[in-house]
Design an enzyme around this catalytic site. Sequence first.
Site, PDB file in Angstrom:
ATOM      1  CG  HIS A 161     -63.196  39.221 -14.588  1.00  0.00           C
ATOM      2  ND1 HIS A 161     -64.018  38.760 -13.600  1.00  0.00           N
ATOM      3  CD2 HIS A 161     -62.932  38.163 -15.378  1.00  0.00           C
ATOM      4  CE1 HIS A 161     -64.255  37.479 -13.780  1.00  0.00           C
ATOM      5  NE2 HIS A 161     -63.605  37.086 -14.857  1.00  0.00           N
TER       6      HIS A 161
HETATM    7  C1  UD1 Z   1     -59.615  34.480 -16.965  1.00  0.00           C
HETATM    8  C2  UD1 Z   1     -60.641  33.442 -17.378  1.00  0.00           C
HETATM    9  C3  UD1 Z   1     -61.962  33.730 -16.717  1.00  0.00           C
HETATM   10  C4  UD1 Z   1     -61.818  33.889 -15.226  1.00  0.00           C
HETATM   11  C5  UD1 Z   1     -60.770  34.954 -14.955  1.00  0.00           C
HETATM   12  C6  UD1 Z   1     -60.550  35.161 -13.479  1.00  0.00           C
HETATM   13  C7  UD1 Z   1     -60.346  32.510 -19.665  1.00  0.00           C
HETATM   14  C8  UD1 Z   1     -60.905  32.507 -21.023  1.00  0.00           C
HETATM   15  N1  UD1 Z   1     -60.859  33.432 -18.823  1.00  0.00           N
HETATM   16  O1  UD1 Z   1     -60.054  35.733 -17.520  1.00  0.00           O
HETATM   17  O2  UD1 Z   1     -62.844  32.659 -16.982  1.00  0.00           O
HETATM   18  O3  UD1 Z   1     -63.048  34.257 -14.664  1.00  0.00           O
HETATM   19  O4  UD1 Z   1     -59.552  34.537 -15.565  1.00  0.00           O
HETATM   20  O5  UD1 Z   1     -59.639  36.163 -13.240  1.00  0.00           O
HETATM   21  O6  UD1 Z   1     -59.499  31.712 -19.349  1.00  0.00           O
HETATM   22  N2  UD1 Z   1     -53.461  40.133 -16.465  1.00  0.00           N
HETATM   23  C9  UD1 Z   1     -52.470  40.637 -15.643  1.00  0.00           C
HETATM   24  N3  UD1 Z   1     -51.957  39.824 -14.690  1.00  0.00           N
HETATM   25  C10 UD1 Z   1     -52.370  38.549 -14.516  1.00  0.00           C
HETATM   26  C11 UD1 Z   1     -53.363  38.049 -15.355  1.00  0.00           C
HETATM   27  C12 UD1 Z   1     -53.897  38.853 -16.328  1.00  0.00           C
HETATM   28  O7  UD1 Z   1     -52.074  41.780 -15.740  1.00  0.00           O
HETATM   29  O8  UD1 Z   1     -51.866  37.849 -13.602  1.00  0.00           O
HETATM   30  C13 UD1 Z   1     -54.072  40.998 -17.484  1.00  0.00           C
HETATM   31  C14 UD1 Z   1     -53.440  40.863 -18.846  1.00  0.00           C
HETATM   32  O9  UD1 Z   1     -53.358  42.126 -19.412  1.00  0.00           O
HETATM   33  C15 UD1 Z   1     -54.452  40.032 -19.627  1.00  0.00           C
HETATM   34  C16 UD1 Z   1     -55.756  40.398 -18.956  1.00  0.00           C
HETATM   35  O10 UD1 Z   1     -55.439  40.691 -17.603  1.00  0.00           O
HETATM   36  O11 UD1 Z   1     -54.446  40.306 -20.992  1.00  0.00           O
HETATM   37  C17 UD1 Z   1     -56.765  39.284 -19.002  1.00  0.00           C
HETATM   38  O12 UD1 Z   1     -56.213  38.066 -18.479  1.00  0.00           O
HETATM   39  P1  UD1 Z   1     -56.631  36.635 -19.092  1.00  0.00           P
HETATM   40  O13 UD1 Z   1     -56.003  35.537 -18.321  1.00  0.00           O
HETATM   41  O14 UD1 Z   1     -56.461  36.640 -20.539  1.00  0.00           O
HETATM   42  O15 UD1 Z   1     -58.189  36.549 -18.862  1.00  0.00           O
HETATM   43  P2  UD1 Z   1     -59.050  36.981 -17.626  1.00  0.00           P
HETATM   44  O16 UD1 Z   1     -59.854  38.158 -18.042  1.00  0.00           O
HETATM   45  O17 UD1 Z   1     -58.259  37.069 -16.365  1.00  0.00           O
END
Ligand code: UD1
Length: 382
Positions: free
Chosen positions: A215
């Site tokens: 991811h």
């Molecule tokens: C975040 C953490 C990362 C961790 C990861 C575990 C930061 C900077 N990064 O990254 O360190 O390893 O979580 O998963 O805090 N999304 C969904 N549903 C959700 C959550 C996210 O659909 O419940 C999608 C959204 O489109 C979002 C993307 O995933 O834009 C990324 O989510 P985000 O929380 O921004 O960062 P992660 O890549 O999950």
Amino acid sequence: MIRIVHVAGARPNFMKVAPVMESLGQAAGRRGVALEQILVHTGQHYDRAMSDLFFEQLGLPRPDVNLNVGSGSHGEQTGRIMERFETVLIERRPDMVVVVGDVNSTVACALDARKLGIPVAHVEAGLRSLDRSMPEEINRLATDAISDLLLVTDRYAEENLRREGAPPESIHFVGNVMIDTLMKHKAHALSLPVLEQFGLRRDGHTQPYALMTLHRPANVDRRDVLQEIGETLAELGRDMTILFPAHPRTRSRIGQYGLDGLFSEANGIRRCEPLGYLEFLNLMANAQLILTDSGGIQEESTILGVPCLTLRPNTERPVTISEGTNRLVNPDRRSIAAALAGIGKGSGSVPPLWDGHAGQRVAEVLLDYLDANGAQARAAGT
Ligand code: UD1
């Protein structure tokens, strides 16, 4: 009455908060201290599979407050958390805020608390990849720079903090709380029929398989990189099934880049939705091999003795290489293929204090600190 606010925001936080809250409750009981614990979920992760399921499986209390910040750019997400969490702190006036890990919620809430003069304890402090292009590295550096208590998992983290000039009395080597959670739930996880569910065990025979997660922006946000990883995996997929619970970010990139056909059953890659903690633990423990770019999975595979190839140029968790089963691999075809040829079964040992009791040590450090400083800080009206 002591009041402690705990912050959880994203999936990797939940298994760290659970043992800290549980141990604090027990330690306060033993000391005869009245303790109120408030759990704040920032809502950084919000899908059921990324959040609620973890609360249920880990026996975490329901959050007292949910800030519902959702997704956004780093600035948006961090800013929204700060704005909303500040209000909670002003209303509740806790004696301490406990943050874990390195996600945006960690740094946002630490900043809020510190600016209101509320002591901050950072669990899993001092990890450094020395790669400032990683958002998590910035979160770690900023959080540690302002935390009053730095609770570390290993000696490398302690050395990093000392080198950066952190006051020695703020650093406490407590071990790894995430391993507390793993040890507590392992037997239950292994009793679940997860392999059968995924068709990986029939008639008592387990088929060899690799478990993969991916991811990190560096791996999934560029089409050429993601495609090369997929092509290499497709080669591995000829020899063994690759089970791939895909993070929402990765799932959407695969679709957007038109790579659904590559990451598919036809190439031995079995994609599924993100899994619960117990199901994933079962699958890690039984895997021949783990492929990941996650932080925590490097630690979990070390404890489980399962070889782990981390598809990154660096790690903030070098103890998983010096003492565990982890190896770093560049996400290109040649490097992955060479690493695959060189893996052996679980040669690793267990790093010091990854013993299932880290939460208890955290609790003692926090209560000692509050005992020594809390009353004084309250009296000063800070
Ligand atoms: C975040 C953490 C990362 C961790 C990861 C575990 C930061 C900077 N990064 O990254 O360190 O390893 O979580 O998963 O805090 N999304 C969904 N549903 C959700 C959550 C996210 O659909 O419940 C999608 C959204 O489109 C979002 C993307 O995933 O834009 C990324 O989510 P985000 O929380 O921004 O960062 P992660 O890549 O999950």
